[in-house]
Design an enzyme around this catalytic site. Structure first.
Site, mmCIF file in Angstrom:
data_model
loop_
_atom_site.group_PDB
_atom_site.id
_atom_site.type_symbol
_atom_site.label_atom_id
_atom_site.label_comp_id
_atom_site.label_asym_id
_atom_site.label_seq_id
_atom_site.Cartn_x
_atom_site.Cartn_y
_atom_site.Cartn_z
ATOM 1 N N VAL A 270 -4.976 -0.520 -1.516
ATOM 2 C CA VAL A 270 -4.382 -1.761 -2.024
ATOM 3 C C VAL A 270 -4.823 -2.898 -1.107
ATOM 4 C CG1 VAL A 270 -2.249 -2.983 -2.559
ATOM 5 C CG2 VAL A 270 -2.429 -0.516 -2.983
ATOM 6 N N GLY B 279 0.823 -1.204 0.000
ATOM 7 C CA GLY B 279 0.000 0.000 0.000
ATOM 8 C C GLY B 279 0.857 1.253 0.000
ATOM 9 N N HIS B 280 1.896 1.259 0.819
ATOM 10 C CA HIS B 280 2.822 2.393 0.811
ATOM 11 C C HIS B 280 3.543 2.501 -0.533
ATOM 12 C CE1 HIS B 280 2.694 1.378 5.233
ATOM 13 N NE2 HIS B 280 2.457 2.669 5.282
#
Length: 283
Positions: A176, A36-37
């Site tokens: 995500v 996600g990051h």
């Protein structure tokens, strides 16, 4: 990839890029990085000449009974992931660099922080708003990137940047998820194997509610009541399950399709999970 631990070092690096007329993207994180990051980093790379990331576990957004001490910290693998993604600069300040002795200022975004997570985590968004304001002013990027999984945070940051005339575009990046639908979160590491089997039910319930409201926008009470029951039967302790306007976070009795989202926070064992999905028109 350069690593700096002082505000002066951060500003010095960015000043060189600015002098060359190059665009800068900022990805603020608390570390314990996951895909996600990395999606935020990739969005920044697609739009900017240079990407700067921050890793700082912000103590001011944790209540005394929360998991500040236990929050995962993985500096070496985090830096390796950022280097592999082409990040040019990582800002990793100490607590005293961000909050020097005598620090006495708090940024509070009224209204938007009184609901959802703000109603259950006293002071959390004051801590978020304060540190994000500092990071934006310390770096003054062209764009800063935040994930939609923390949607309330995204709305709060957009409002503070607007209200305080901080000349930074705030970009949201789609959540995500794992293959089973579970939204990626650093706190997923707390889940036991059995809890990890249960956790994807949260996204399934939210998606079902969103689909039902896309077909019948007036069924908010019916669908959230049913959804709460489904989550409890799956093994979650429900903190909140609500439908709210996407831009103002105002509570709605009837979902405005395309302008509302379903929000939830739940506890599974010792782990707190949050998620949200948009109510989209039926294709």
């Amino acid at each position: 990839m350069d690593i700096v631990r002082t505000i002066a070092g951060l500003r010095s690096h960015i000043a060189v890029w600015r002098k060359s007329g190059e665009r800068v993207g900022l990805v603020p994180t608390m570390g314990a990085l996951h895909n996600g990051h990395l999606a935020l980093v990739r969005a920044a790379r697609a739009e900017c000449d240079h990407v700067a990331a921050t890793i700082f576990v912000n103590p001011k957004q944790f209540a005394p009974n929360e998991d500040l001490d236990a929050y995962p910290r993985r500096e070496t693998p985090d830096l390796a992931m950022l280097r592999a993604e082409g990040v040019a600069l990582v800002f990793m300040p100490t607590n005293t660099e961000v909050y020097p002795p005598g620090f006495a200022t708090t940024v509070r975004v009224a209204g938007l922080t009184d609901c959802l997570c703000g109603a259950h985590r006293a002071g959390h968004f004051d801590g978020v708003a304060t540190v994000v304001t500092k990071l934006l002013l310390q770096s003054l990027p062209d764009t800063a990137y935040f994930g939609e999984k923390d949607y309330q945070q995204l709305v709060v940051v957009r409002r503070l940047a607007r209200d305080l005339d901080i000349p930074v575009r705030i970009a949201g990046v789609t959540t995500v998820r794992e293959a089973d639908g579970l939204a990626l979160s650093s706190r997923n590491a707390y889940l036991s194997p059995q809890e990890h089997q249960i956790a994807p039910a949260l996204a399934r319930v939210l998606r079902r509610i969103a689909a039902a409201l896309a077909a019948d926008p007036a069924a908010v009470l019916r669908e959230t009541t049913r959804g709460r029951t489904d989550l409890e039967q799956a093994g979650f302790v429900v903190e909140y399950l609500e439908v709210r306007a996407a831009d103002t976070l105002a509570s709605v009795a009837a979902a405005v399709i395309g302008h509302a989202r379903v929000f939830a926070a739940v506890h599974l064992g010792q782990t707190r999970l949050i998620d949200n999905v948009p109510i989209a028109p039926v294709a």
